[in-house]
Every structure is written in C-alpha cells, then in structure tokens.
Design an enzyme around this catalytic site. Structure first.
Site, PDB file in Angstrom:
ATOM      1  N   ASP A 102       0.838  -1.194   0.000  1.00  0.00           N
ATOM      2  CA  ASP A 102       0.000   0.000   0.000  1.00  0.00           C
ATOM      3  C   ASP A 102       0.880   1.253   0.000  1.00  0.00           C
ATOM      4  O   ASP A 102       1.695   1.429   0.912  1.00  0.00           O
ATOM      5  CB  ASP A 102      -0.822  -0.081   1.301  1.00  0.00           C
ATOM      6  N   ASP A 118     -10.161   4.354  -0.960  1.00  0.00           N
ATOM      7  CA  ASP A 118     -10.795   3.478   0.034  1.00  0.00           C
ATOM      8  C   ASP A 118     -12.312   3.459  -0.113  1.00  0.00           C
ATOM      9  O   ASP A 118     -12.949   4.482  -0.339  1.00  0.00           O
ATOM     10  CB  ASP A 118     -10.430   3.938   1.447  1.00  0.00           C
TER      11      ASP A 118
HETATM   12  C1  GLA Z   1      -5.114   2.508   3.136  1.00  0.00           C
HETATM   13  C2  GLA Z   1      -5.743   1.379   2.331  1.00  0.00           C
HETATM   14  C3  GLA Z   1      -6.766   0.635   3.178  1.00  0.00           C
HETATM   15  C4  GLA Z   1      -6.126   0.120   4.437  1.00  0.00           C
HETATM   16  C5  GLA Z   1      -5.441   1.260   5.182  1.00  0.00           C
HETATM   17  C6  GLA Z   1      -4.622   0.775   6.334  1.00  0.00           C
HETATM   18  O1  GLA Z   1      -6.018   3.509   3.441  1.00  0.00           O
HETATM   19  O2  GLA Z   1      -6.351   1.891   1.187  1.00  0.00           O
HETATM   20  O3  GLA Z   1      -7.328  -0.438   2.444  1.00  0.00           O
HETATM   21  O4  GLA Z   1      -5.198  -0.865   4.097  1.00  0.00           O
HETATM   22  O5  GLA Z   1      -4.562   1.993   4.326  1.00  0.00           O
HETATM   23  O6  GLA Z   1      -3.921   1.791   6.954  1.00  0.00           O
END
Ligand code: GLA
Length: 494
Positions: free
Chosen positions: A205, A274
């Site tokens: 990520d 997200d």
């Molecule tokens: C980002 C990702 C989420 C999650 C968070 C964790 O926002 O997009 O899916 O993994 O980080 O901190």
C-alpha cells in the site's frame, strides 16, 4: 517480543512452514524448491540477511529512464497465480489497526463454518497495524507481541491447517498508512521474512512512499520502481505470493493511473481509493474516487479491459455486511464524510448490487465484515455460487458498457464468459423504481437459432424468451441490480 524475528533467523522454524498443495498453484521444479517451501537462493538469503541487515541498504534510485526499461513480463505467467480474482477476507474494515491473532483465527474459523471457504474465499489477510513499531536489531519486522503473541508463522500454520492462505500488509514507504515500519530499503529482507513465515499474499500500500520521490523523477516512474522492487523481491524468494498493490492510497492522482503499468507488476491493483459502506457520495470529496458503492461503477467500467487471468482490477474490500456497530471507525468516518450521515451501511438490495458489480468487473472479492455475527441474508449473498461464478469466470473477459451512461435510466454492461455464455448486469442507480425492456441487439448479443435461456442469478429464475435474440425485461427497485447469465440454447460449450 522477538519471537517472530527469531523464527525467521532459524531455518528449522522455516521448515515448519506448511505449504498448501493446491492444484491451482504452480509446482516448481524440484531443484528450485527446498523442503522448507523456499527456493535454495531464498534460503541462503534468509541465512545471510538474518545477521547482516546492513546489506539491505537503501532502495535504489529510480530515474524515469531506468524504470522505463525495467518492467518484467507479467508475474503470473511464471508463477501461475491468481488465474481468477483472489477471494477472501481482510481485517481492515472490521478491526483497523487494532487487528489481532484472535481476529484472524476467528475469521479463518468462520470462513470454514459459514461455507465461505468452500465457495472460494481462501485468503485471510492481516491488514495494517500488525507490526511492532520498531524492527528488531537485525532489521526484521516483528509482529506486535501483545496482539500476536505466537507470531505470524504460527498464525500461518493455523490458517493453512484450515485449507486457507495467509495474507499480510506492508508499504513501499518508510511507514505504513498507520505509521508502522514500512519496507522502504528492506524489500528483500521483508520478502524473505514473509516467505519464511508462510505468507501467501501481500497487500502493498503506497501510503508514505510518494513523499520519498527524489527531485527529477516522475511520480509514475517512482511508483513503478517502488512496486516493482517488492515484486522482484517476492519473486526471488521462490514462494508463490499473490501481489496486491494499492498505488493510490497516498491520495496521489498519479497512483490512479496504475492500470497503465500495474498489470506488468502485480496480480491486482486498486482502481479506487478506500471504499466504505454507503451507496453514493453526496458531499464534495477531495480526490476520493470510489468511496461509496455506486461511485465505483465508472472507474470499474473504464478500466475493465485491463483485467484478465493473473492480473485484476481491485475495487477494494467489499462493504457487504458491514454494520455501524461492527466497523473500523476510520471506515465509518469515511462514509460519513461522503454522505453527511453519522451512521451508514448498505441495505441488502445495495449489498447484492455491490457484489454483482464487483463480480461483473472481475474484481478481487475480499469481504471485511464480521463473519462470526453476519446475518443469514449476508451469508447467503456472499456464498451465492452463481454470482461468484461470474467473478471467477476462467475467461476473465472484460465487461463493456451498453447504451451509454444511461439506458432508460439504467446502467447496463455485458461480458463474455467461458463456453459462450454472456453475463448481463443492469443497475438502477436512481432513487425510484424502474422497469424496462432491453432489446438484445444493442446488447451486442448474437442471434442464436434456438434462442437463449436466461438465469437471474439472484432469484434463481430461469426464462426462455421468444426470438433468436432475447429482449431482457427488468423491473428494479432503487439501487437494485439484475445479474443475468444468458446461455445460447443448443450451443455446445466452447
Ligand atoms: C489505506 C488502504 C486501506 C487500508 C489502510 C490501512 O487507506 O487503502 O485499504 O489498508 O490503508 O492503513
């Protein structure tokens, strides 16, 4: 506290890593595999890196020129991974950074008990927050000892013993989105650590990584370099590890163009930011595509053709079954920002639509709800095999939009399936009920002399309309979807 690190350094512990012998996974030639489940070069690396993390060094520079020529061929071609979109469960939506081994074991047990594993949900992923805030003296990641007292390798054994696979989370930055240690400069070491623990899936990520970009390097080149570095590190371990990337978590618009390079680097990549349990964004959001369910349709549609066996668009974890009383507050806040409401969740109609859309676009299907308390309706929808078969169709063909943005007020897509069937998705995005008769020709259906049999995958109803090209009649409540499978009568498969 040093349990996990010690495990990585000791080869005898790596020997206890259980591999899942699944026919879908590639069998490597014996000479590259050891009885520890790692390639011989990887085992040597474990030994060396265990004591010499100074060699991990800083990540190499990435000029536009250097990354432009360095992207290897699709990883899945050699590894045979993710021939269909990965399915499973991820801890983020439910537990956030407080995730613990108890949660992971409970999810694994529930996947088995609810029939979800047998319906295809195999990966149990520990999202952000699992790490202790510091690496050990050798530079090895350590799981938080309070929440993961037995370490990750033990958890992997627990998960594998139930016919499931373990996923884990990291970032190419110096820190993850939750401020935990990232993999920047430690890629090879971390990949070997994950392999030795028995990890089968990595969610990687972006988080803080774009902020490290050196002057003179383009945002795109920097992303490609960072994500390719870990992909190469995973390959070097010799363990098949599905590679799921999120280049857009930094809020950097360059990440949103991942589809131009991600299929060469990863098995799946996020095409949205997200996702949260809400139907539609109604308030202005700064650079936040895909937060609510219906916001995801257009990004999914735009990039549908980039997906295919081994490399898939990822619309993010499902919001199906998330309830205000059992959701990570970060995710709930996101839904509130988008809708202006304090308490958000999808109703069953909207949840079925979400699953229909994710399946139509062959997204990864990663549940995030509390599997131990979910309603029978949620369980039934998550295990609807006819719907899941659309997602998992082996052809991996793209969905195409029909009739423009709005066809009689509806959104319509078709998708070719293996064996000559066609999937049709019709969504009523509006707030009033809509009925329509959709003629087959604009749907690009080919005339079949004996006509078509139509299966409504949510109601189970079978119909055989007259004509060589059927007209599809739909009558949809607000936010409802019809997901149909059309089989040409009398045509043999293939
Ligand atoms: C980002 C990702 C989420 C999650 C968070 C964790 O926002 O997009 O899916 O993994 O980080 O901190």
């Amino acid at each position: 506290m040093i349990d996990d690190a010690a495990r990585v350094r000791r080869i005898d512990d790596a020997a206890r890593v259980r591999r899942i012998d699944d026919a879908a996974r590639v069998r490597r030639p014996a000479w590259v595999r050891s009885r520890f489940g790692l390639s011989l070069p990887a085992l040597l690396t474990v030994l060396v890196l265990g004591g010499l993390c100074g060699l991990c060094g800083d990540a190499p520079d990435a000029s536009d020129a250097s990354v432009g020529v360095g992207i290897p061929a699709h990883r899945e071609v050699s590894a045979g991974l993710a021939r269909t979109p990965p399915m499973g469960w991820n801890s983020w939506n439910l537990r956030g950074a407080a995730v613990s081994a108890v949660d992971i074991r409970a999810a694994a047990d529930a996947l088995v008990a609810t029939g979800m594993r047998d319906a295809g949900y195999r990966y149990v992923t520990i999202d952000d927050g699992w790490m202790f805030p510091a690496r050990d003296e050798h530079g090895t990641l350590i799981a938080d000892p309070g929440r993961f007292p037995g370490g990750i390798a033990a958890l992997a054994r627990y998960v594998h013993a139930r016919g499931l696979r373990l996923g884990i989370y990291e970032s190419p930055g110096r820190t993850t989105c939750q401020g935990r240690p990232g993999s920047y400069g430690h890629e090879a070491h971390d990949a070997v650590t994950f392999a030795a623990w028995g990890v089968d899936y990595l969610k990687y990520d972006a988080c803080s990584y774009p902020g490290l970009r050196p002057a003179g390097t383009s945002a795109r080149a920097w992303l490609v370099a960072g994500f390719t570095r870990m992909r190469n590190a995973l390959d070097a371990t010799g363990r098949p590890i599905v590679y799921s990337i999120n280049p857009s978590s930094s809020g950097d618009p360059a990440g949103e163009r991942a589809w131009s390079w991600a299929p060469s680097v990863a098995n799946l990549w996020r095409v949205t930011n997200d996702h949260a349990p809400c139907w539609a964004t109604v308030l202005p959001m700064d650079y936040y595509p895909g937060v609510c369910t219906s916001d995801s349709f257009d990004p999914a549609s735009a990039w549908a053709s980039e997906g295919g066996p081994g490399h898939w668009n990822d619309l993010d974890m499902l919001a199906v079954g998330l309830t205000p009383s059992a959701v990570n507050p970060d995710v709930e806040n996101l839904a509130s920002l988008a809708t202006g409401r304090v308490s958000n969740q999808l109703d069953d109609i909207e949840a079925r639509t979400e699953l229909s859309v994710w399946s139509m676009f062959a997204s990864a299907l990663i549940a995030g709800n509390d599997l131990t308390t979910m309603s029978p309706a949620t369980r039934t929808m998550l295990t609807n095999r006819a719907v899941l078969a659309i997602d998992q169709d082996p052809l991996g063909g793209p969905a195409s939009r029909r009739g423009g943005d709005s066809w009689d007020g509806l959104s319509v897509w078709t998708r070719p399936l293996a064996g000559g069937d066609t999937a049709v998705l019709v969504v009523n995005r509006g707030d009033t009920r809509r009925a329509a008769d959709l003629p087959g020709s604009p749907l690009a259906l080919r005339a079949n002399p004996a006509g078509y049999e139509i299966a409504d995958l949510w109601t189970g109803r079978l119909t055989r309309p007259a004509g060589t090209v059927p007209t599809l009649s739909v009558d949809l409540a607000p936010h409802e979807a019809a997901l149909l499978r059309l089989t040409p009568v009398g045509r043999t498969a293939g």
